[in-house]
Design an enzyme around this catalytic site. Sequence first.
Site, PDB file in Angstrom:
ATOM      1  N   GLY A  67      -5.796 -24.730  11.083  1.00 45.48           N
ATOM      2  CA  GLY A  67      -7.227 -24.826  10.857  1.00 45.48           C
ATOM      3  C   GLY A  67      -7.828 -23.671  10.096  1.00 45.48           C
ATOM      4  O   GLY A  67      -9.043 -23.642   9.870  1.00 45.48           O
ATOM      5  N   HIS A  92      -8.210 -31.414  19.367  1.00 41.36           N
ATOM      6  CA  HIS A  92      -9.228 -30.650  18.643  1.00 41.36           C
ATOM      7  C   HIS A  92     -10.606 -30.991  19.197  1.00 41.36           C
ATOM      8  O   HIS A  92     -11.145 -30.282  20.029  1.00 41.36           O
ATOM      9  CB  HIS A  92      -9.144 -30.939  17.141  1.00 41.36           C
ATOM     10  N   GLY A 125       0.854  -1.186   0.000  1.00 39.69           N
ATOM     11  CA  GLY A 125       0.000   0.000   0.000  1.00 39.69           C
ATOM     12  C   GLY A 125       0.885   1.230   0.000  1.00 39.69           C
ATOM     13  O   GLY A 125       2.108   1.145  -0.160  1.00 39.69           O
ATOM     14  N   SER A 126       0.288   2.364   0.240  1.00 40.95           N
ATOM     15  CA  SER A 126       1.041   3.625   0.174  1.00 40.95           C
ATOM     16  C   SER A 126       2.169   3.665   1.196  1.00 40.95           C
ATOM     17  O   SER A 126       3.268   4.170   0.902  1.00 40.95           O
ATOM     18  CB  SER A 126       0.089   4.796   0.399  1.00 40.95           C
ATOM     19  N   HIS A 171       0.348  -4.224   4.103  1.00 41.57           N
ATOM     20  CA  HIS A 171      -0.024  -2.819   4.191  1.00 41.57           C
ATOM     21  C   HIS A 171      -0.645  -2.490   5.540  1.00 41.57           C
ATOM     22  O   HIS A 171      -1.798  -2.836   5.807  1.00 41.57           O
ATOM     23  CB  HIS A 171      -0.997  -2.470   3.073  1.00 41.57           C
ATOM     24  N   GLU A 183      -3.968 -10.165   0.939  1.00 42.45           N
ATOM     25  CA  GLU A 183      -2.925 -10.433   1.935  1.00 42.45           C
ATOM     26  C   GLU A 183      -2.974 -11.863   2.476  1.00 42.45           C
ATOM     27  O   GLU A 183      -1.946 -12.437   2.822  1.00 42.45           O
ATOM     28  CB  GLU A 183      -3.034  -9.439   3.090  1.00 42.45           C
ATOM     29  N   GLU A 228       4.033   1.412   2.204  1.00 38.06           N
ATOM     30  CA  GLU A 228       5.123   0.474   1.910  1.00 38.06           C
ATOM     31  C   GLU A 228       5.975   0.896   0.716  1.00 38.06           C
ATOM     32  O   GLU A 228       7.071   0.374   0.507  1.00 38.06           O
ATOM     33  CB  GLU A 228       4.555  -0.931   1.645  1.00 38.06           C
TER      34      GLU A 228
END
Length: 527
Positions: free
Chosen positions: A400, A280, A25-26, A70, A47, A28
């Site tokens: 998971g 689990h 994004g900006s 970002h 992402e 980065e």
Amino acid sequence: MPTVRRLAHELLERQGLTTIFGNPGSNELPFLAELPESFRYVLGLHEGAVVGMADGYAQATGRPVLVNLHAASGTGNGMGALTNAVSSRTPLVVVAGQQVRPAIGVEANLAIPDPSALLRPLVGWAGEPACAEDVPRALAQAIFEADLQRKPTYLSVPYDDWAAEAGDNAAAVLGRGVRRAGVPDEDQARWLAEQVGAARNPALVLGGDIDSIGRFDDAVRLAEALDAPVWAAPSLFRLPFPNRHPLFRGVLPAGIAPISAAFEGHDLVLVLGAPVFRYHEYVPGSYLPEGTRLLQVTEDASAAARAPMGEAVVADPGAVIDLLLKVVDAPAARPTSYTTPPEARSGEHGRLHPEQVFAALRDVQPEDTSYVVESTSTNSSWWRQMDLRRQGSYYFPAGGGLGFGLPASVGVALGRPDRPVVGVIGDGSANYGITALWTAAQERVPVTIVLLRNGTYGALRWFSGVLGVPDAPGLDIPGLDFTRIAEGYGVAARQVGGVDELRAALAEDHDGPRLLQVDTVPTAPNA
């Protein structure tokens, strides 16, 4: 005097982190300016897919990998995928952009007031440099922490820091190196050898770490030397032992009572490279049978500390395997007779049974194929049919979180271009990381995606029965055609009907990504 950005790039290059997975994004962009030609930026469209691809790549290469996200919003989008990386002990170095320093306190748009808190306690380390001159040192710490802990780390960097002068002492970090030495000392080694040597009927439980550290074949030697049955630890993210070896007993069920029942009659259970245990489904009972002792060897100090029973040694499991191989009385070498898979069950109404799909993969794909699996409802069918005898043959989202399979397939294929890679993906999970297909097309990754379409969240439907809520809504997902979706992203795709057509399709040569959609009957994870 060099800039912070220049020193950071040089540090990354010296540490071998020149492949970057990102969705910038900006905030980065200043970090990415003047990126050296030796770097490779692998762009993902979401992402979650970025983190999944980096996870697969890092597991396949065994090295830390840089992830570029970002700010808070992008980090949040990737956090679900990070849960899988944490469970797989994957050394990801996540670097996210922050607002300029004068704008953080007033909480300007895209500012993270407390970036470390955003990721804790999920990651192994998180921080933001106190000043621009500290950025190279903090970046080095993020790299070393990820490598030492084998766990993702997180670094937030204000974007005005990158253009700042680095300071006189900042370059000292370039020559740093941090190494791990986890060999038991003499007394610990003697004690370990005595415990195993005195056992009348020992059993082994191996975790995914054994495959991650490259000790797959050594684990086979140890099991054969001890003539001990072998289980894989529950919530398995890598396969540490050949699944058709006569000593292999399968993956432990992830419940207290069934695990205890599996150990009945064994006086010692030696757990190597796994937590004790990642339960689990809650099935209460005694942790261990009467008369059974448990000894855990792991590099993960946190896993050793939180175990509810047994004794633990925090050490390199590979070093302990070497130690035990020197002291146990190994029988004469003998050829191993691997078990034969049963005949695959048949589907109905024009749909294949997953076992037919897996039998085709087993018979047609090369023996060194790496499989990235995210089709939980077909778990039992998978282990009944597959024959995996090589290190690095199996990757699974142990945390998971859905969305691992497609991106990780791309990442593994990028990390190991010398091996065929097949992603076995359910239609429920495919939607969570579907944008990875675009990256596969852009990078011309020769990965095969076998898409199992049954029109339902199979594992969730099974669990609704376990929990007594069979009328829960939202369990079916009809109307999805992944061939059209894949073609839209630039990936060759086709619908495959019968077994013969599937086998013929798998045997075809391909130099880029492809998706084969197969309609299958619904199954349960334990059936």
